[in-house]
Design a protein around this motif. Sequence first.
Motif, short mmCIF file in Angstrom:
data_model
loop_
_atom_site.label_atom_id
_atom_site.label_comp_id
_atom_site.label_asym_id
_atom_site.label_seq_id
_atom_site.Cartn_x
_atom_site.Cartn_y
_atom_site.Cartn_z
N ARG A 3 2.69 118.82 -18.41
CA ARG A 3 3.33 117.88 -18.98
C ARG A 3 3.56 118.27 -20.48
O ARG A 3 2.82 118.97 -20.97
CB ARG A 3 2.37 116.52 -18.80
CG ARG A 3 2.51 115.67 -17.43
CD ARG A 3 2.13 114.47 -17.46
NE ARG A 3 0.41 114.33 -17.91
CZ ARG A 3 -0.17 113.38 -17.94
NH1 ARG A 3 0.16 112.34 -17.16
NH2 ARG A 3 -1.41 113.41 -18.13
N GLU A 7 4.38 113.42 -23.12
CA GLU A 7 3.95 112.86 -21.95
C GLU A 7 2.67 112.58 -21.89
O GLU A 7 2.03 111.44 -21.48
CB GLU A 7 4.20 113.53 -20.81
CG GLU A 7 6.02 113.66 -20.51
CD GLU A 7 6.49 114.43 -19.54
OE1 GLU A 7 7.53 114.23 -18.87
OE2 GLU A 7 5.76 115.77 -19.47
N ASN A 8 1.77 113.61 -22.27
CA ASN A 8 0.25 113.50 -22.32
C ASN A 8 -0.29 112.11 -23.48
O ASN A 8 -1.04 111.71 -23.03
CB ASN A 8 -0.40 114.64 -22.85
CG ASN A 8 -0.54 115.93 -21.88
OD1 ASN A 8 -0.44 115.47 -20.73
ND2 ASN A 8 -0.08 117.19 -22.11
N TYR A 114 -6.71 113.80 -26.85
CA TYR A 114 -6.79 113.74 -25.23
C TYR A 114 -7.28 115.54 -25.03
O TYR A 114 -6.67 116.25 -25.85
CB TYR A 114 -5.44 113.56 -24.95
CG TYR A 114 -4.37 114.62 -25.25
CD1 TYR A 114 -3.99 115.46 -24.10
CD2 TYR A 114 -3.38 114.40 -26.18
CE1 TYR A 114 -2.94 116.28 -24.55
CE2 TYR A 114 -2.45 115.27 -26.58
CZ TYR A 114 -2.02 116.19 -25.72
OH TYR A 114 -1.28 116.94 -25.89
N CYS A 116 -6.37 117.58 -21.39
CA CYS A 116 -6.12 117.72 -20.01
C CYS A 116 -6.82 118.02 -18.93
O CYS A 116 -7.86 119.09 -19.50
CB CYS A 116 -4.58 118.36 -19.91
SG CYS A 116 -3.32 117.23 -20.81
N LEU A 231 -6.82 113.20 -17.39
CA LEU A 231 -7.07 113.58 -18.74
C LEU A 231 -8.25 112.78 -19.21
O LEU A 231 -8.53 111.63 -18.56
CB LEU A 231 -5.83 113.56 -19.73
CG LEU A 231 -4.95 112.10 -19.83
CD1 LEU A 231 -5.92 111.18 -20.80
CD2 LEU A 231 -3.58 112.37 -20.40
N THR A 233 -9.36 110.93 -23.21
CA THR A 233 -8.97 110.49 -24.45
C THR A 233 -9.99 109.41 -25.19
O THR A 233 -10.77 109.01 -24.69
CB THR A 233 -7.50 109.68 -24.28
OG1 THR A 233 -7.04 109.62 -25.42
CG2 THR A 233 -7.97 108.44 -23.41
#
Length: 285
Positions: A3, A7-8, A114, A116, A231, A233
Amino acid sequence: MPRTVKENVEAAELAVFARKELSLGAAAEAGLTGRFESIRTGGLRASIATADHYGFLNTIEGVTDQSAEALPDVLRRFPDSHEPVIIATFPSRNLVEWLLDEGYEQAPVRPIAYLCSGADFNAVELSAEQWQIREVSTETDAAVFRDLIDAGYGASREVGALIRTEHALPAIRGFIASRNGQPLAAAAMSLHAVGAVLGGAATLPEARGAGAQTALLTHRLRLAEDMGMPLSTATAAPGTPSIRNLAQLGLTVVERTAWRCSRAIRVPPDEREASVTGRQSHRPG
């Protein structure tokens, strides 16, 4: 296919808002002062808390050229339409110009971080003589966790009640960091469809700067990875030890732009419809 950063960040924001929905719902259920509400509409995500003690909760996220069309309708849900902070993560030039034209001015950024799934991070290896981390699993642990949260935050009575209410939810997993058998720090985590939220962290004043929160972050990141979360965050105020810890561990930090209305006036209900029409006709895009 990997991504994009955008998008993340969108996934991270959705996870954080899911946590906010839990918190606001718990506050309403507990009967804390004022009205608590969360809204998802037209691509926007709004958090509403009407009591003055909780004004910092009033935000509207996800503002883009497209979602700005729904902004006037969401603003009308607030007792004071100039109260909420507007968060536009990746604002276009048109959107920035439109916000300025509407009477908004930039506020301090709202960082979000964040990591992933599968990404390397700067894990901290702990020896037995350093921090020992355990998850809250008993009533005794829960009481210790609450005491650490209370003492570490040092919040006002009203904000403290909000924090305790949120962290008492079954969906919120608590963790305690101890050194030499003494509990000195606490942190929490919640799991959502789009990711894990590492929200809630407090350290007793005498133990700050000794690595407790870094140890707690490492533990929760590993746990989220083991559980297959897409992910992990967290959010934190700019320039704080919390955001520095996140960056040092290797999380990607994105400084989202935030905006406050500089027109400190209340729009009477009969005038709001006219202002809504004006905003819609001049929205960006």
